[in-house]
Design an enzyme around this catalytic site. Structure first.
Site, PDB file in Angstrom:
ATOM      1  NE  ARG A 155      -4.230  -1.431   0.286  1.00 23.63           N
ATOM      2  CZ  ARG A 155      -4.853  -2.427  -0.719  1.00 23.63           C
ATOM      3  NH1 ARG A 155      -3.637  -2.786  -1.348  1.00 23.63           N
ATOM      4  NH2 ARG A 155      -5.875  -3.305  -0.782  1.00 23.63           N
ATOM      5  CD  GLU A 177      -3.244   3.447  -5.458  1.00 19.09           C
ATOM      6  OE1 GLU A 177      -4.460   2.815  -5.471  1.00 19.09           O
ATOM      7  OE2 GLU A 177      -1.835   3.243  -5.278  1.00 19.09           O
ATOM      8  CG  HIS A 204      -3.120  -0.419  -6.685  1.00 20.19           C
ATOM      9  ND1 HIS A 204      -3.739   0.445  -5.486  1.00 20.19           N
ATOM     10  CD2 HIS A 204      -3.228  -1.179  -6.212  1.00 20.19           C
ATOM     11  CE1 HIS A 204      -3.386  -0.482  -4.744  1.00 20.19           C
ATOM     12  NE2 HIS A 204      -3.802  -0.987  -4.948  1.00 20.19           N
TER      13      HIS A 204
END
Length: 320
Positions: free
Chosen positions: A231, A260, A279
């Site tokens: 993360r 993000e 991601h």
């Protein structure tokens, strides 16, 4: 008599729908990505599989019948864990679904940085024939895997095919297959100076939040590469950027970020020693199959037998 209800907030193929219908013949199944399929049924749902924005208010309402929430992701840091715990709602995650695709991404990033593939792709776009000072090998180097869960175990297994020395970090400090030396989180300062590659596969918890800052990067070799697929908030991003600029570490492969999507203003986009993926390290053609067949179905059978689902049951005290 009203039927018990299962809500799944994702589209499934007909084979998997049939599988669930056979297991739950007397239940009402509400399946689909379109929230209109299940929105009016949320408070009646006994089981929900998948988490979407807007669910919190419905499932935590006093009249909600929810007993068990199965997430469609490995991370649960975006869930209202305290409230779910207070309501005695069981939560199980999709941990383990990502072991193959994420370990593949980890090695793609490690190999890409080592063999300068990202630089050569840029050169190809400009038709620039340049050696780019290629010279590194990955074989027989040392990799530190920070978080030896399912992803970390698979990463360690692949690393051994490269003849690598594998160091690991896990809370228990217990040994694991393919890991040569295991450390506990308080021994990071001992592990980091030994590593040519540092791979972060941790979940985001209170303990891991901002775990990697300038102090940790200074403990690493100046020739080391940093890989984060855990993360973004595990890393102090500004201090990582500074370490990359100053040559404190050699480079980074990053799939996750503090915010993000990564803003267009971020210096990371333009850095020659950084590879960015959006991601997507867990993306795979087999995602739904693994969630349903390896986790949801076995957990459903336990639940129907009167037991608490055990696969990937979240420990609320740990946050994962």
């Amino acid at each position: 008599m009203q039927k018990r209800k299962l809500v799944i907030t994702h589209n499934l193929d007909q084979d998997h729908i049939n599988l669930l219908e056979n297991i739950l013949p007397d239940w009402e199944l509400l399946i689909g990505k379109d929230k209109e399929v299940w929105q009016e049924h949320l408070q009646e749902a006994e089981i929900i599989a998948g988490w979407k924005k807007g669910l919190e208010e419905e499932i935590l309402a006093p009249q909600s019948k929810l007993k068990w929430l199965q997430t469609w992701s490995a991370g649960v840091n975006n869930l209202p864990l305290d409230e779910l715990n207070n309501r005695n709602i069981t939560v199980t995650s999709a941990n383990g679904v990502h072991a193959y695709p994420i370990s593949e991404t980890i090695f793609a990033l490690m190999l890409g940085l080592t063999r300068k593939l990202h630089t050569y792709v840029k050169n190809q776009q400009t038709k620039n024939w340049h050696h780019a000072h290629m010279g590194l090998e990955m074989h027989e180097k040392t990799v530190g895997i920070i978080g030896v869960g399912e992803i970390g175990k698979e990463t360690a297994k692949i690393a051994k095919a490269f003849g690598m020395n594998v160091l690991g970090v896990r809370h228990s400090g217990q040994p694991a297959d393919y890991v040569d030396e295991m450390y506990t989180p308080d021994q990071l300062d001992v592990l980091l100076p030994k590593c040519d590659y540092v791979v972060v596969t941790l979940p985001l918890t209170n303990e891991t939040h901002r775990l990697f800052s300038a102090e940790q990067f200074k403990q690493m070799k100046s020739s080391a590469f940093f890989i984060n697929i855990g993360r973004g908030e595990i890393v102090v991003e500004d201090e990582l950027i500074q370490a990359l600029k100053d040559g404190i570490i050699a480079g980074a492969g990053l799939d996750v970020f503090e915010k993000e999507p990564l803003t267009t203003e971020s210096p990371l986009w333009e850095m020659e020693n950084v590879i960015i993926t959006p991601h997507t390290s867990g993306s795979t053609e087999h995602y739904n199959k693994r969630v349903i067949e390896n986790i949801l179905v076995p957990n459903l059978k336990e639940y129907l037998a009167g037991n608490i689902p055990s696969i990937n049951r979240v420990d609320f005290t740990k946050g994962y």
